[in-house]
Design an enzyme around this catalytic site. Structure first.
Site, PDB file in Angstrom:
ATOM      1  N   GLU A   1       0.848  -1.195   0.000  1.00 45.73           N
ATOM      2  CA  GLU A   1       0.000   0.000   0.000  1.00 45.73           C
ATOM      3  C   GLU A   1       0.879   1.240   0.000  1.00 45.73           C
ATOM      4  O   GLU A   1       1.897   1.287   0.696  1.00 45.73           O
ATOM      5  CB  GLU A   1      -0.865   0.103   1.269  1.00 45.73           C
ATOM      6  CG  GLU A   1      -2.018  -0.825   1.402  1.00 45.73           C
ATOM      7  CD  GLU A   1      -2.746  -0.566   2.728  1.00 45.73           C
ATOM      8  OE1 GLU A   1      -2.857   0.612   3.145  1.00 45.73           O
ATOM      9  OE2 GLU A   1      -3.188  -1.548   3.345  1.00 45.73           O
TER      10      GLU A   1
ATOM     11  N   GLU B   1     -13.778   5.665  -0.260  1.00 45.00           N
ATOM     12  CA  GLU B   1     -14.677   4.757   0.480  1.00 45.00           C
ATOM     13  C   GLU B   1     -15.418   5.576   1.529  1.00 45.00           C
ATOM     14  O   GLU B   1     -14.887   5.906   2.581  1.00 45.00           O
ATOM     15  CB  GLU B   1     -13.864   3.625   1.117  1.00 45.00           C
ATOM     16  CG  GLU B   1     -13.178   2.739   0.078  1.00 45.00           C
ATOM     17  CD  GLU B   1     -12.290   1.678   0.708  1.00 45.00           C
ATOM     18  OE1 GLU B   1     -12.822   0.695   1.254  1.00 45.00           O
ATOM     19  OE2 GLU B   1     -11.055   1.853   0.646  1.00 45.00           O
TER      20      GLU B   1
ATOM     21  N   LYS C   1     -15.782   4.583   5.514  1.00 46.31           N
ATOM     22  CA  LYS C   1     -14.655   4.357   6.404  1.00 46.31           C
ATOM     23  C   LYS C   1     -14.708   5.317   7.589  1.00 46.31           C
ATOM     24  O   LYS C   1     -15.131   6.476   7.457  1.00 46.31           O
ATOM     25  CB  LYS C   1     -13.334   4.548   5.646  1.00 46.31           C
ATOM     26  CG  LYS C   1     -13.060   3.462   4.615  1.00 46.31           C
ATOM     27  CD  LYS C   1     -11.642   3.531   4.087  1.00 46.31           C
ATOM     28  CE  LYS C   1     -10.646   2.998   5.102  1.00 46.31           C
ATOM     29  NZ  LYS C   1      -9.287   2.898   4.550  1.00 46.31           N
TER      30      LYS C   1
ATOM     31  N   GLU D   1      -9.197   9.678   5.388  1.00 47.10           N
ATOM     32  CA  GLU D   1      -9.324   8.222   5.265  1.00 47.10           C
ATOM     33  C   GLU D   1     -10.355   7.828   4.211  1.00 47.10           C
ATOM     34  O   GLU D   1     -10.291   6.738   3.646  1.00 47.10           O
ATOM     35  CB  GLU D   1      -9.705   7.612   6.612  1.00 47.10           C
ATOM     36  CG  GLU D   1      -8.578   7.569   7.618  1.00 47.10           C
ATOM     37  CD  GLU D   1      -7.459   6.631   7.213  1.00 47.10           C
ATOM     38  OE1 GLU D   1      -7.742   5.589   6.589  1.00 47.10           O
ATOM     39  OE2 GLU D   1      -6.291   6.953   7.492  1.00 47.10           O
TER      40      GLU D   1
END
Length: 388
Positions: free
Chosen positions: A266, A320, A323, A329
Site C-alpha cells: 500500500e 470509500e 470508512k 481516510e
C-alpha cells in the site's frame, strides 16, 4: 546471395517485431491498486473488472478479503489478484485442516480462471499489538503454505503479509533501519526465512503522507528538492519513498535477508482532508501517485537497491465513504464511483486522462480500436521503410 537476402529480410522483420513489441509494452505496462469496498456507492465488481482491464494500465489488484463476487468478476481478465485472510482468522489458519478448508472455499473454485497470485495472512498484524495474532502470524503463514503444497498450488500462489513502517524502531538515516526489538528475532527473522525459502516477497506499506510536514512536503511528493544525505553511506535521497524503502531494506539486511524481494502493499495520498493537514489536495495526490508510478516502473530503484522495479499497489481504487476516522481516510481513491478520475494521474490506457467527476473517460470499446490502429500504422510505416 539468396541466403544473404533471406537473412536480411528476416533480420529486418525481427527489428519490426521488436519495435512493435516495445511499443505495445509501453502502453500496457501496469501498476497495482488496492480495491477496498467500505462504501455504499461503488459500481458492481464485474463493471470494475471490465473497466480496469480495458481502460486502465492497472494489472494487479489487491483485495482485503476473498470476496467471491469480486473473484468471479476478475475471471478471464488475466489481472493478478491478491486476496487476504482477515486478522481475526489468523489463529484458525494455524490448523492445517482449517487452512485446507480455506483454500478449498476461497481459492480452488476460482482458479485458474481468476489469476490469484498471492494470499496475505492478515494486514499490518504487528501494529495491532494483539499478542494472540502476533504469536500465530508466522505459524499461520507456514500452515497455509503447507495447504497450498498439498493442493499443488505452491508454485502458483505465494503467501505473505503486509507491514506498516511501525515495524521499524529506527528509520533515519535509511542505512540505520532496524526492526523493533523483540519482534526482530522472534517474528521477523523466522518470517523472512519462510519468505526466502518459499520465494515469496516481503510486503510493506510505506506512506510518505503520514510523515510529511510543511518543511519536507516536496521531498515527500517527489518534487524538486535539495535532498537528504545519509551520513553513513554518503548517499543522497531525493524523495521520502526511497528513504522509507531503504530503511526497510537495511533492517532486512541486518538480519541477513537482503535478497528477499520487497513489494509495496500500500501507498498513496489523499485528495481531500482536514483543512489543517499539510498538502492534502488533488494536486498533491496527483504529484505523489503520478511520480510514484514513474519512479517504481523506471528501473532506477533506490540508493541501496539500484536498478530495480517494485511491484506497487496504490491505495486506493475508490474513495470509500463509509470508512471511519478523519476525512482523509475516505478520500484516497484514484476514481469516483462513476469510474472517472478524481485527479490527473497517468493511469489510463493511451494516456487518456480526465480529472473531474463531470467528464467521461474513454472506455475500452473506444480505446482499444485506437490502440490497435496505432499498432497497424506503426507496423506499416516500419515495413515501408524497409522496402527494397
Amino acid at each position: 546471395m539468396e541466403k544473404t537476402f533471406v537473412i536480411c529480410v528476416a533480420s529486418r522483420a525481427n527489428v519490426i517485431l521488436v519495435l512493435l513489441a516495445l511499443t505495445i509494452f509501453q502502453v500496457v505496462q501496469g501498476i497495482g491498486v488496492n480495491y477496498g469496498t467500505i462504501a455504499n456507492n461503488l459500481p458492481p465488481p464485474y463493471q470494475v473488472a471490465k473497466f480496469l482491464l480495458h481502460s486502465t494500465i492497472i494489472n494487479k489488484v489487491r483485495i482485503f478479503d476473498a470476496n467471491p463476487e469480486i473473484l468471479h468478476a476478475f475471471a478471464n481478465t488475466g489481472i493478478e489478484i491478491t486476496i487476504t485472510i482477515p486478522n481475526d482468522q489468523i489463529p484458525n489458519i494455524t490448523n492445517l485442516t482449517l487452512a485446507q478448508q480455506w483454500i478449498n472455499t476461497y481459492v480452488q473454485p476460482f482458479i485458474p480462471s481468476t489469476n490469484i497470485i498471492r494470499i496475505l495472512v492478515g494486514n499490518e498484524v504487528l501494529s495491532t499489538a494483539n499478542k494472540l495474532l502476533i504469536i500465530n502470524l508466522v505459524p499461520a503463514m507456514q500452515t497455509l503454505h503447507t495447504a497450498l503444497v498439498t493442493a499443488s498450488l505452491d508454485n502458483l500462489i505465494k503467501v505473505s503479509t503486509p507491514h506498516s513502517l511501525g515495524i521499524l524502531s529506527n528509520s533515519s538515516p535509511p542505512s540505520s533501519g532496524r526492526f523493533r526489538q523483540g519482534y526482530d528475532i522472534h517474528v521477523m527473522k523466522p518470517m523472512l526465512r519462510f519468505l526466502k525459502d518459499t520465494n515469496s516477497p516481503f510486503m510493506v506499506n510505506p506512506y510518505a503522507f503520514f510523515a510529511c510536514t510543511s518543511s519536507n512536503l516536496d521531498f515527500a511528493l517527489f518534487r524538486a528538492n535539495s535532498g537528504v544525505l545519509d551520513d553513513n553511506t554518503k548517499l543522497l535521497y531525493t524523495n521520502m519513498f526511497d528513504a522509507q524503502l531503504d530503511a526497510v531494506y537495511s533492517a532486512m539486511k541486518f538480519l541477513g535477508f537482503e535478497d528477499v524481494a520487497i513489494v509495496i502493499g500500500e501507498t498513496g495520498w489523499p485528495s481531500m482532508g482536514n483543512s489543517a493537514q499539510i498538502g492534502v489536495n488533488p494536486k498533491s495526490a496527483s504529484d505523489y501517485n503520478g511520480n510514484l508510478i514513474r519512479h517504481v516502473t523506471s528501473g532506477v530503484g533506490t540508493p541501496l537497491m539500484p536498478n530495480q522495479t517494485f511491484d506497487t499497489y496504490i491505495f486506493a481504487l475508490f474513495d470509500e465513504n463509509l470508512k471511519l476516522g478523519p476525512i482523509c481516510e475516505r478520500n484516497f481513491g484514484l476514481f469516483w464511483p462513476n469510474m472517472t478520475l478524481v485527479y490527473d494521474v497517468s493511469i489510463m490506457r493511451n494516456n487518456v486522462v480526465v480529472a473531474n467527476n463531470h467528464s467521461k473517460v474513454i472506455s475500452g470499446a473506444t480505446c482499444y480500436p485506437f490502440v490497435f490502429h496505432s499498432y497497424v500504422i506503426i507496423l506499416y510505416l516500419l515495413m515501408e521503410s524497409y522496402k527494397f
